[in-house]
Each structure stands twice: as structure tokens, then as C-alpha cells.
Design an enzyme around this catalytic site. Structure first.
Site, short mmCIF file in Angstrom:
data_model
loop_
_atom_site.label_atom_id
_atom_site.label_comp_id
_atom_site.label_asym_id
_atom_site.label_seq_id
_atom_site.Cartn_x
_atom_site.Cartn_y
_atom_site.Cartn_z
N CYS A 99 0.85 -1.19 0.00
CA CYS A 99 0.00 0.00 0.00
C CYS A 99 0.89 1.23 0.00
O CYS A 99 1.84 1.32 0.79
CB CYS A 99 -0.90 -0.01 1.23
SG CYS A 99 -2.00 1.42 1.32
N GLU A 142 -8.63 -0.87 -3.06
CA GLU A 142 -8.95 0.56 -3.14
C GLU A 142 -10.33 0.85 -2.54
O GLU A 142 -10.51 1.87 -1.87
CB GLU A 142 -8.87 1.05 -4.58
CG GLU A 142 -7.50 0.90 -5.22
CD GLU A 142 -6.34 1.44 -4.40
OE1 GLU A 142 -6.52 2.44 -3.67
OE2 GLU A 142 -5.24 0.85 -4.46
#
EC number: 3.5.1.88
Length: 188
Positions: A99, A142
């Protein structure tokens, strides 16, 4: 414009993002998000990761498409006000995810192999897609950002405890990355 990435520890990453009013002009923001994502070498970027608490994310899964041809319109996607549906029964797959907001920490995350997502595209046209494998995984990652969930939340408590010092370093800005980050001090 390249936005700085909001790091782990900032409160915006733990908030539920607000829906976007239909017809809002997002074109400049969308292009900046793609530029920011590419500069950071990401596969996806959610608006909360650049300090915007709105239901918007962009993805580009072309590195995982085996057709040998990069087709920007096919692989670069914009998701506005998405709604994710999980197929039942579904196969769970595991894959090590990273991430941009939590650099250097990779987590084996169980995700649904196949999902359906309803959303508005960049032209405010209602869309619906069935996704499998890596595109499904990236979209789920996401989508989680829009609801304050991070990939580290999938860790068992003991593993997360072992990462505590690394997470604290990120929170304090003691991390080296090849992209801009924004350490505002709005900590959780």
C-alpha cells in the site's frame, strides 16, 4: 499535479469517504490521481490517500494483463461512488499486497477472486463490471480505503504487534520512499 501520499496514522485513512454529488467536475483531480499513482508506481490510488475524503479511486492493472498489449482505456479505470458486490459462493485467494500509504509493509490478504462493482465512470455514466483475479483484488483494496480499512487490518493481532515499530516509524515520518508523502500530524 502530483499529490503527496497520506501515510499510515493520518485520521483521513480511517474515515468513511463521502459520496460525490452527481455531475461534479472531477477531470483535473482524476488526471492528477493517475499521475500521482504512476509516479509512486502504484496499481491503484484512492482519494483518501491524497487527503480527499470522497468516494473515488483510480486503478491501472495493465501490468497484470497477459494479452501483450497495453490498452489504456481498458486497463485504466476510474470508479466514482462505487458499490461492491461479492459473489456467493466465492473463492478466496491469498496474495501479498502493499500500500502506498504504508510503504515497505506487505501483507498476505485474503480477497474474493470474483466481484461485481457498480460505479460511475469519469463521464458520470453508470457502469457495472465483473472482475476476477488481480483486477478484482486491486479494486477490493482501493474500495477498502473508501471505508477506512487498510490492508494491515487483515493481519492477525500477533503479526500486527510484530509490525508495531515499523508502523510507528511510518506514522512519525521516518520512512524513505521514492515518492512524495504528506505528514500533517492529524493522527489517529
Amino acid at each position: 499535479m502530483i499529490y503527496p501520499i497520506v501515510p499510515y496514522g493520518e485520521s483521513i485513512l480511517r474515515q468513511t469517504a463521502a459520496p460525490i454529488e452527481l455531475g461534479t467536475d472531477l477531470e483535473t483531480l482524476i488526471e492528477s490521481m493517475f499521475i500521482t499513482m504512476n509516479a509512486a508506481k502504484g496499481l491503484g490510488l484512492a482519494a483518501p490517500q491524497i487527503g480527499k475524503s470522497i468516494q473515488l479511486f483510480v486503478v491501472d492493472v495493465s501490468p497484470f494483463v497477459g494479452d501483450g498489449m497495453v490498452q489504456p482505456d481498458k486497463h485504466r479505470k476510474v470508479y466514482i461512488n462505487p458499490v461492491l458486490e461479492i459473489y456467493q459462493p466465492n473463492t478466496i485467494t491469498h496474495y501479498e499486497e502493499g500500500c502506498l500509504s504504508i510503504p515497505g509493509i506487505y501483507v498476505d490478504v485474503p480477497r474474493n477472486k470474483r466481484v461485481r462493482i457498480k460505479f460511475f465512470d469519469r463521464n458520470w455514466q453508470a457502469q457495472e463490471e465483473d472482475l476476477v483475479d488481480m483486477p478484482a483484488r486491486v479494486v477490493q483494496h482501493e474500495y477498502d480505503h473508501l471505508y477506512g480499512k487498510l490492508h494491515i487490518d487483515y493481519l492477525r493481532a500477533d503479526r500486527r504487534l510484530r509490525l508495531k515499530s515499523k508502523l510507528e516509524n511510518i506514522k512519525q515520518g521516518r520512512v524513505e520512499v521514492a515518492y512524495k508523502m504528506s505528514f500533517t500530524g492529524n493522527k489517529v
